[in-house]
Each structure stands twice: as structure tokens, then as C-alpha cells.
Design an enzyme around this catalytic site. Sequence first.
Site, short mmCIF file in Angstrom:
data_model
loop_
_atom_site.label_atom_id
_atom_site.label_comp_id
_atom_site.label_asym_id
_atom_site.label_seq_id
_atom_site.Cartn_x
_atom_site.Cartn_y
_atom_site.Cartn_z
N THR A 170 -7.94 6.71 11.63
CA THR A 170 -8.68 7.60 10.75
C THR A 170 -9.64 8.50 11.51
OG1 THR A 170 -10.41 7.57 9.02
CG2 THR A 170 -10.31 5.69 10.47
N TYR A 208 -16.39 0.75 8.07
CA TYR A 208 -14.96 1.04 8.10
C TYR A 208 -14.58 1.77 9.38
CZ TYR A 208 -10.60 3.48 7.03
OH TYR A 208 -9.32 4.00 7.08
N GLY A 227 0.81 -1.20 0.00
CA GLY A 227 0.00 0.00 0.00
C GLY A 227 0.85 1.25 0.00
N LYS A 241 -12.11 0.38 12.41
CA LYS A 241 -10.87 1.07 12.76
C LYS A 241 -10.88 1.50 14.22
CE LYS A 241 -7.85 1.89 10.54
NZ LYS A 241 -6.61 1.05 10.35
N ALA A 244 -4.61 -2.63 6.29
CA ALA A 244 -6.02 -2.43 6.67
C ALA A 244 -6.90 -2.62 5.46
CB ALA A 244 -6.23 -1.02 7.24
N TRP A 245 -8.17 -2.89 5.73
CA TRP A 245 -9.20 -2.79 4.69
C TRP A 245 -9.60 -1.33 4.64
CZ3 TRP A 245 -12.13 -6.59 1.83
CH2 TRP A 245 -13.18 -6.03 1.08
#
Length: 330
Positions: free
Chosen positions: A121, A146, A10, A150, A78-79
Site C-alpha cells: 500500500t 496499518y 477478499g 504493511k 491482510a488486516w
Amino acid sequence: MKVFVTGVAGQLGHDVINELDKRGAACVASDLAPQYAGVADGTPVTTCEYVSLDITDGDAVEKAIADASPDVIVHCAAWTAVDAAEDEDKRELVRRVNVLGTENFAKAAKKHDCKMVYISTDYVFDGQGETPWDPDCTDYAPLNVYGETKLAGELAVSETLDKFFIVRIAWVFGKNGKNFIKTMLNVAKTHDKLTVVNDQIGTPTYTLDLSVLLCDMIETEKYGYYHATNAELVGDGYTDEGCKCGYISWYDFTKEIFRLAVEAGHSEYGPDCVQVSPVTTAEYGVSKAARPFNSRLDKSKLEKNGFNPLPTWQDAVRRYIAELDFDNLS
């Protein structure tokens, strides 16, 4: 120092490995693929020690950390496909990756006495209001799957470890992978009129700049929660020199992306070629997942604890665009 970095296929994991290499750290790179599967740019991440790892397999994670014996784990994996996370058939996988995967590393970090960095996030908050979110705020109210996962990852780290850095970021862009800048530049190749939302407000994060901060952090014991996006200029609106806004909308961001592309010699992104119009989130109406209107993050804790803030987002975007291959924006 030896550092185990997840998610190196990523954007952020790629840059963290390369920054660590500059500092002479020993690195172990990790991702799900059998071998490194990121951009083949010849940088150290493409050749350093690599471990193929399913982070949802607790035994495999424990063995990987035991074998590597790192001083620090930087957990970037992470997704992150926010809309896809809302699909019923994907929710369990999202939870396994973002929650169980993080729990596995937190447990391994505790057992082997490692520092741990967890990338989170602004989506852990409800995205309302106009006040920048303080990193130590605990008024959690995620709007989507999401964000929920997280947040659960954050709690897995903070409830397991003492030696942790939880670093929240937003609007990420980097060399290795897809991001908003590449998407806008690609879409403008085939569309001369674009609509972009103007009521979601925040600032972007360049992974190259963030990687420097993360490496600075792990050399200290100044643990805790932090917010880290590129800095805002003081001012409001646009001049001939570009956007002077502080916090911005995605619409503002798009206008500056195209202006800087023109500045870099790509006149096909000029206002005579591409028209960008603002719309509200309700008018745009495409996302499956609810999106935060307020992604402003208060970053003052960085300087209070002796860390250098990231450069302005305008400077970051200019440098990033200068490095892009406009013929291959994948």
C-alpha cells in the site's frame, strides 16, 4: 504452474484465482474460514481446492505450502480495517496478521523455492507532497498502525527472498466484499446530501484489472517493487462525458461513481437527487487513523519492464458499475 493464493474471501484473492483458472493454472485457495466464505457467484474460486489456514501459525503455513508444493505464493490476505487497527485491543492482532503472517509465507517461500507476490500500500509513505511515489523509493514514514505493519510485511519479504514482487496499490474496489463504491451507493439510498473529502489525492484500483497484471508478473522473473493502480486520463475537471481528471480526490471519485450510476440507468443518483459537497480532511474529522494526502503512485516502471498498465480508472468504474446488483450492495 501451481499457485497458492491467500485471502480468497477478499476482493483481490477472489479475482486472482479466477484469472489463474482462465490461464489453466492449478490453484490452491486459502483463507481463515473452514470453507470458502466469499461471494457465492459460481466462479472457479468457489469450487477450486481450498485450505483453511491461520496465517499467524507458522507451522500451519509451512505444512500448507509443503503439501501444496506451489511454484508461486500470491499473498493477498491482510488486516485492512485501517481505523480499527488503531484500537489498543486490536493492535497486536493486526501485527500478527500483517507482519507475522507475511513472515511465515516468506520463510515458506524461501524453503520451498517459490516466487512470492506481496500486496502492499501507499500507506508505507508519509502521504505528503504532490509528487507521485516511485516504487523504489525508500523514504518510508507510515502514518498509522496499518501502514507500519504493511511496511514491516514488505521488509519481511524483501529481506528473506530474492524472487519477490511487492506490489503497492490504493483505493481498492472489487466484486467480493465491501469498498468505497458500494458504500457511497448505499449511503446515497438514504441520504440526499453527502460530504466527501477533497484533499486526499490518488487513483483507485479495480481488483479485476489488477489480477490480470499479477498473473502476468508471476509468469516472468522481473522481480522487485511495483506500483499498480488504474491509469489516469490526461486532463483536468469535468465535461458532459464525465471526469477527465488524472489523479483525483475521494470527492472527484464520488461524483464520477454517481454519474456512471446514472449512465447505467439509475437516475436516483443524479445531482437532483443526491448533492455531494467537498470538505477537507480536517473538516470531515471522522477517521481514527491519520490518512495520507498524497496517494499518487508512479506506475511507469510497469511499462519499462514490459507489463501492460491497468486501464483508466474511469473505464474500470464504468465496467464495475455495469456488473453491480444495486439491490444488494453488500
